[in-house]
Structure formats: structure tokens, C-alpha cells
Design a protein around this motif. Structure first.
Motif, short mmCIF file in Angstrom:
data_model
loop_
_atom_site.label_atom_id
_atom_site.label_comp_id
_atom_site.label_asym_id
_atom_site.label_seq_id
_atom_site.Cartn_x
_atom_site.Cartn_y
_atom_site.Cartn_z
N THR A 109 -38.53 18.05 24.61
CA THR A 109 -37.32 18.53 23.97
C THR A 109 -37.11 20.01 24.27
O THR A 109 -38.01 20.83 24.05
N ASN A 110 -35.93 20.36 24.78
CA ASN A 110 -35.56 21.76 25.01
C ASN A 110 -35.24 22.40 23.67
O ASN A 110 -34.33 21.97 22.96
N ARG A 111 -35.99 23.44 23.30
CA ARG A 111 -35.80 24.07 21.98
C ARG A 111 -34.42 24.68 21.83
O ARG A 111 -33.87 24.72 20.71
N LEU A 112 -33.83 25.18 22.92
CA LEU A 112 -32.55 25.88 22.82
C LEU A 112 -31.37 24.92 22.76
O LEU A 112 -30.46 25.08 21.94
N THR A 113 -31.38 23.90 23.64
CA THR A 113 -30.23 23.00 23.73
C THR A 113 -30.43 21.66 23.05
O THR A 113 -29.47 20.94 22.81
N GLY A 114 -31.69 21.31 22.74
CA GLY A 114 -31.97 20.00 22.17
C GLY A 114 -31.98 18.88 23.19
O GLY A 114 -32.12 17.71 22.83
N GLU A 115 -31.83 19.21 24.47
CA GLU A 115 -31.79 18.21 25.52
C GLU A 115 -33.15 17.51 25.64
O GLU A 115 -34.21 18.14 25.56
#
Length: 489
Positions: A109-115
């Protein structure tokens, strides 16, 4: 029961023959075990229960007697032992390394975008010792594939004469007859560098790399269940946990023989060929032209080149960590660390001229002078952009992009867009790029809009508004339905 009744006698009464004989009751339909075996080997997740149910339904439909599931399985086992040819591979110490991807994937999980980004697990193994190496990958392209293979060799402490792989696109282009497969060029070069030979498995024949297939099964049935319950936010975090679990697995005792994987690996690594002095590096190659800002664009990043090569064609050769630039004649010019994010500028100040004013193209004075022909707000935006990077030369492309909008949308629209950007303190190329189309609509005269629409609709068929009247459309539908009904009769 009477003393003269035995199990064999009961079997004759029930089944019509003794289990010690090879005969069978012909009243029962014999399954087509060659077809069953073909389905079991070629179709993923096929089971004998499914095959028996299909056989049972066919017999019921044809009013024939069918075997029970247990008899079906027993007879299939006997048929398989007599008819199926299965090669047995005895692992030789230090001879082969098997590589594959695990079927199970994980989520990052990308912490910044949630991707959510899938993590694919690479698995490698030495069949003799069953010593396992695994590594998570967020990209399975050739550069990353080469890197994990290098990491596997380093982990094993040597190279095997043979490397057995699957038929994925990173390894094989075509493998029609298995005799002469066409290998991926980069993987073939990796093999030559490490003095190993690539031997792809037969297509849909997992037994040709049965050891790594078994290792994947052990991982997926073991600690993978615990790992899939944990959240991961970067690949380093995932691999740290994966390597810890793999190390514990390699030290666990075998169930069917003495010692563990580490014990046999200590013996096997003495038989491995030595690692090459320098690991093989994947090379990306591209031709480019040095721009007026003394940079070349490669893989969405910018790298500086000596001022003497401005406007000349050059050649870029890049590994996963380095970018090397050569002249068109093959002369080495410079080297940079590879950019780690999109749009990054990698600039060596020594490549730039000491006095930009001595150059007629692309300097601060040039862009400010062009902005003055548009308006004061555009001048302020250009001055702000020129100062937004450590090195002024890194802003020239953005300045050029902003000023070029005056040709597409007009000077008035660009001046107004720059005024709004300054008022909301969003003086960036991206803001101007996204805002100016809407602002330009306000400055477009009706005559210009009509001309634009005319060009846009050129060649189109323009219908009258009455053509889409609801009553007219319903009438056409009813007429069509009546016509189809008459033709049907």
C-alpha cells in the motif's frame, strides 16, 4: 457367518470376481482413464472427484452401472502405474539452480496515495540441498528479473552449470519443441556472463522443475499464510520479513531424512562455480539529442551533458543504478546515478557554461524578454519559476512550456492565467497547464468559437433537431417491429 465364508468369497458374491484375479465385472462401465489422466495433467485445479462425478452422470444418462468413487480411484491408480511414463530426476550436487515465480501474490500500500501494488515473489532453489532463496518484486520486467537472479547467486555463494527456468517472457521468447528454445536476449547474456546454461522446462511440464515447484508449495502452505495478514508499505519491509522466514525454513530439520537444508548447502556450495568478479548488469540503450539546456531526457528524467555536445546526438546506456552517456562515435562522455523518481534532474555543474549570457539560447534573460511581450504577470511567473530550482538551467523547459501557451491560447489568456496563479499562490507549470484551457474560453470571440466548432465537426453528418423527437423515434420503432413481424410470417 459360516466358517467356509472368506473375504474372497464375499468379493465374488458382491463383485462377480475375486480381488486376487485380474478379471472384472463387465456389467460396469470402464472409465476412459487415458482421458482422465490427460485432464488431470493439463487442466489447472482438476480433481478426481470432479472426474468421477462426470463419469457417474454419463453412466446414469446411458443407464449403465458405474463404479463407486473408491473403485474409480483405485482403478485409476493401477492404470496410471501401468501406462503413464514419468521421468525421475535425481539431483546432482552443485549442478542445477531452479527458478520460478510463486503463484501467491501480496499487496503493498502506497502511504501517500493509497494505491495497492501487487508483490510477486521470486523463488530459487538448489535441488540437491533444497536450499531456498526468495525475494519480493513490485516489477517483473527484465532489469528487476536480472537483479533477483544475481541476488540468488550471491545468496547461494556460487553458480551452477545449469539454470532451469519456467517459460515466462523474462526468460524465453518461444519454446515450441523444447529442443531449441529461443531465449530472451538479456537473460541469455546474463547466462553467458555467469558461465551457466539456461534450460527452460517443457511447456506445462512442472515435473521438469519439480524441486522449485515443491518449494513454492512449501512456502504457500506455510508462512505465506501469516505474511498475507500483515500490511506492507514498502518492498524493503516485505523482503525483510520474507528473508527472516526463509532463513528459519532453511534451518528446520527435514521430516524424512537427517539434518536440514543449511547442512546440505554447506556441502553443496563447495561444488559450485565461483561468482564472477562483477555481477551482470542489465543495460537499457537509447539514442537522444542534447537540448539547449545541456540535458538529455531518458526514462522520464533529465541528465546533464557537457556543453560541448549541445544539440548533438548521443547514446545512453543505463543499468538499474547508473546512466552512462556516450558520443555518437562511442566515446565515453559522462556518468550519473540513475534517477529514482519521475521528473528528477541529475545535473553536474561542471557541464554547464560559466556565463549563460554568452549564449543566445535559453537563459534567464531570454525567457524574461519573451515574457515581457505578453504581460507583467507572465514576467512574474517566469521569474518565480526560474528561481524554483537549485540550478536555473533545470527550469528552462518549464519556462518554454508556459510561454508556448501564448501561441495556442493567445497572450491575453496566458496573462490572465498567470495573474490567477499568482493570486492563489500556485505558480507551477502544472497549474497553468490545467487552468488555461478554461480561461481561454472567456477570451475566445463568438466568431473564433464558431470557426473552431466548424473545424471540429468537419465531415460530420448534422441532423435536424426534429430527428430525435421521442414520438418520431417511437413511430419508427413500431413500423420496424411490424415489418419484422410480417417477414417472420
Amino acid at each position: 457367518m459360516p466358517d467356509d465364508i472368506t473375504n474372497y468369497g464375499i468379493a465374488e458374491l458382491v463383485y462377480g470376481s475375486s480381488p486376487s484375479s485380474n478379471g472384472r465385472d463387465d456389467s460396469y462401465e470402464l472409465p476412459d482413464y487415458s482421458k482422465v489422466n490427460s485432464q488431470m495433467r493439463t487442466r489447472k485445479n482438476m480433481t478426481l472427484v470432479y472426474q468421477w462425478n462426470r463419469y457417474k452422470k454419463e453412466c446414469i444418462a446411458d443407464e449403465r452401472k458405474f463404479y463407486s468413487y473408491r473403485q474409480f480411484c483405485d482403478r485409476y491408480s493401477s492404470w496410471y502405474d501401468d501406462n503413464d511414463e514419468s521421468a525421475h530426476f535425481t539431483p546432482i550436487i552443485g549442478q542445477t539452480m531452479e527458478v520460478d515465480f510463486a503463484g501467491k501474490t501480496f499487496e503493498l500500500t502506497n502511504r501517500l496515495t493509497g494505491e495497492i501494488i501487487p508483490i510477486v515473489v521470486f523463488v530459487s532453489l538448489l535441488p540437491y540441498s533444497q536450499y531456498i532463496y526468495a525475494e519480493g518484486m513490485v516489477s517483473t520486467k527484465e532489469p528487476q528479473w536480472i537483479q533477483v537472479n544475481n541476488n540468488a547467486l550471491a545468496y547461494f555463494g556460487g553458480v551452477t552449470p545449469l539454470t532451469i527456468c519456467d517459460n515466462c517472457k523474462q526468460t524465453v521468447i518461444t519454446n515450441i519443441d523444447w529442443i531449441q528454445p529461443e531465449l530472451n536476449k538479456d537473460y541469455a547474456e546474463w547466462a553467458d556472463h555467469n558461465h551457466t546454461a539456461i534450460l527452460p522446462a517443457k511447456v506445462r511440464k512442472p515435473k521438469f522443475k519439480s524441486s522449485v515447484e515443491n518449494a513454492v508449495g512449501i512456502l504457500e502452505k506455510g508462512f505465506f499464510h501469516d505474511m498475507e495478514e500483515c500490511p506492507y508499505f514498502n518492498i524493503e519491509q516485505f523482503n525483510a520479513e520474507l528473508w527472516e522466514n526463509v532463513a528459519k525454513l532453511n534451518q528446520e530439520p527435514f521430516k524424512n531424512k537427517e539434518h536440514n537444508r543449511c547442512y546440505y548447502w554447506e556441502e553443496e556450495k563447495t561444488e559450485l562455480m565461483p561468482l564472477p568478479p562483477i555481477p551482470y548488469e542489465y543495460m537499457e540503450r537509447k539514442e537522444a539529442k542534447v537540448s539547449s539546456d545541456f540535458h538529455v531526457r531518458f526514462d522520464n528524467a533529465y541528465y546533464s551533458v557537457d556543453k560541448a555536445f549541445k544539440h548533438q546526438k548521443i547514446s545512453v546506456s543505463a543499468t538499474s543504478s547508473k546512466v552512462r552517456i556516450f558520443s555518437k562515435n562511442g566515446e565515453f562522455i559522462c556518468e550519473h546515478q540513475r534517477a529514482v523518481h519521475k521528473g528528477q534532474w541529475c545535473t553536474n555543474p561542471e557541464h554547464l557554461p560559466k556565463d549563460y549570457n554568452g549564449y543566445r539560447e535559453w537563459n534567464a534573460e531570454y525567457f524574461i524578454r519573451k515574457a515581457m511581450t505578453i504581460g507583467p504577470h507572465t514576467v512574474d511567473v517566469i521569474k518565480y519559476v526560474l528561481a524554483c530550482h537549485k540550478l536555473e538551467v533545470q527550469t528552462y523547459r518549464m519556462c518554454l512550456g508556459i510561454l508556448n501557451y501564448s501561441q495556442k491560447y493567445g497572450k491575453e489568456a496566458l496573462e490572465e492565467c498567470c495573474r490567477q496563479a499568482l493570486s492563489v499562490n500556485k505558480v507551477t507549470y502544472t497549474y497553468i497547464k490545467n487552468s488555461i484551457p478554461a480561461i481561454a474560453e472567456e477570451f475566445t470571440s463568438p466568431e473564433t468559437k464558431a470557426k473552431i466548432n466548424e473545424e471540429r465537426n468537419k465531415g460530420a453528418y448534422v441532423m435536424d433537431a426534429s430527428a430525435i423527437d421521442i414520438n418520431k423515434l417511437l413511430s419508427k420503432s413500431q413500423d420496424l417491429a411490424r415489418t419484422v413481424g410480417k417477414e417472420g410470417k
